[in-house]
Scaffold this motif. Sequence first.
Motif, mmCIF file in Angstrom:
data_model
loop_
_atom_site.group_PDB
_atom_site.id
_atom_site.type_symbol
_atom_site.label_atom_id
_atom_site.label_comp_id
_atom_site.label_asym_id
_atom_site.label_seq_id
_atom_site.Cartn_x
_atom_site.Cartn_y
_atom_site.Cartn_z
ATOM 1 N N GLU B 63 0.782 -1.278 -0.234
ATOM 2 C CA GLU B 63 0.252 -0.104 -0.015
ATOM 3 C C GLU B 63 0.921 1.436 0.052
ATOM 4 O O GLU B 63 0.374 2.313 -0.180
ATOM 5 N N TYR B 92 0.309 -0.110 -4.913
ATOM 6 C CA TYR B 92 -0.490 0.953 -5.134
ATOM 7 C C TYR B 92 -0.137 1.909 -5.944
ATOM 8 O O TYR B 92 -0.679 2.474 -6.996
ATOM 9 N N MET B 100 -0.416 5.061 -0.314
ATOM 10 C CA MET B 100 -1.217 5.373 0.729
ATOM 11 C C MET B 100 -0.694 6.605 1.735
ATOM 12 O O MET B 100 -1.428 7.446 1.877
ATOM 13 N N ASN B 112 -9.323 7.509 5.268
ATOM 14 C CA ASN B 112 -8.283 7.103 4.251
ATOM 15 C C ASN B 112 -8.399 5.336 4.206
ATOM 16 O O ASN B 112 -7.945 4.951 3.152
ATOM 17 N N CYS B 113 -9.102 4.874 5.399
ATOM 18 C CA CYS B 113 -9.237 3.388 5.148
ATOM 19 C C CYS B 113 -10.101 2.939 3.979
ATOM 20 O O CYS B 113 -10.047 1.800 3.340
ATOM 21 N N CYS B 116 -8.134 2.676 1.019
ATOM 22 C CA CYS B 116 -7.232 1.430 1.063
ATOM 23 C C CYS B 116 -7.814 0.253 0.721
ATOM 24 O O CYS B 116 -7.511 -0.795 0.057
ATOM 25 N N ARG B 120 -7.248 -2.220 -2.137
ATOM 26 C CA ARG B 120 -6.747 -3.619 -2.056
ATOM 27 C C ARG B 120 -7.563 -4.532 -2.670
ATOM 28 O O ARG B 120 -6.947 -5.551 -3.380
ATOM 29 N N CYS B 205 -1.370 -1.117 11.695
ATOM 30 C CA CYS B 205 -1.372 0.138 10.630
ATOM 31 C C CYS B 205 -1.090 1.316 11.330
ATOM 32 O O CYS B 205 -1.938 1.667 12.260
#
Lengths: 93, 337
Positions: B63, B92, B100, B112-113, B116, B120, B205
């Motif tokens: 990421e 990414y 990210m 932001n998740c 992601c 993903r 994370c």
Amino acid sequence: MKINLEFSGGLELLFDGLKQTSVVVEDSSLKNLFKKIESELITQNKELFLKDEKLRPGILVLINESDWELEGQYDYQLKDEDTIVLISTLHGG
Amino acid sequence: MFLKLNEIGDKIAIAASGGKDSTVLAHIMKLLNERYLNRKIFFHWLLQRYDYGLDLFLLSIDEGISGYRDDSLETVKRNQLEYQLPLKILSYKDLYDWSMDDIVKEIGRKNNCTFCGVFRRQALDRGAVMLGVDQIVTGHNADDIAETVLMNILRGDIARLQRCTFIKTKSEETIPRSKPFKYTYEKEIVMYAYFKKLDYFSTECIYSPNAYRGHARVFLKDLEAIRPSTILDIIHSGEAFETSAESNPTNVTVPGVCNRCGYMSSRDLCKACLLLEGLNRGLPKLGIGNTEKLRKKHLDEKEKSIGEYSSSKRTPGNPFIQNFNDLKLGSDLKKPL
């Protein structure tokens, strides 16, 4: 008596990366050992270890390679040279 | 496996993050695959049932989160050497031209998740096509699934409520995914990794305190203290949910493909392309929350140009996504212009 401690699975981060150590305790139960760890060893985020004198859910405990749930949990009476392993089951992955 | 997740000779990609679940999954898949391959000479009568004969691959997504994913990928690389499985890493940055770290710099730590997760999902599918695999297996464990069921109930996400408990996805269009650890407790996985001395990466994370899942997790652990079978009970409840088509509009949408990248999508533009469009145009909110209004406002006038720049007219300011149909077996990633 001397108790060996191991921290892994991310739990070592609460101890500044310390993975192995040992402490000297008087005759005591596991519950008192946790309190001692909390007051003397943890360097940050104490609340991620104990809350209301109970271990945070998601932290696994092994007493001499055996699941603490088989050993009486908090009431287990420590013996000299016992090895207590604490493993966090952090998320991710 | 006993639930008949795969067929003999299947090519399987193990989604590997370097964390405990995927490390144990890779270890066990490799172990069982070899154990039962070697037995086939001696136990003919077991052949049908126990011979796996799988072709295994590791598939990792980078990421681009420094201080987190770079370290966990090192773990994956060490595991690759130990298990001797081919490894493919997709980033990414290469796929979307945004890491990210870049995205968080642009939009901050809120939402932001979403980026992601959406990125993903598609990245794994792209990797699977490049490897030519028949299936992706992920390390989701019983605790994860029970948490997800709770979260979907709390969010009122009926469409996902049942789907999230399937051990294998049922969609025809995409590469099937399965969760061999659906009934495996997190505790068992951690214990296994500990006693087998497996090398796994255990840092959360840095961008995701993941508060929402955290609440579900604490609640679940509290429930478990009262009723030890809670986790399996909740998974069972999720499985047992049946929703009618009327109450569940997402079930009746016609599956199609994204105009721009060819990925499966129920709209003209898939979620990943919508999010990317927002990022590239400095409108990061474009794909978040209730998107209808923003979608209309910003995309209608652009609808024509979208078709254009997905084909030939790429300009440096508009990084493109390689069309899903252009992905080839073993193909390497094309760099954006």
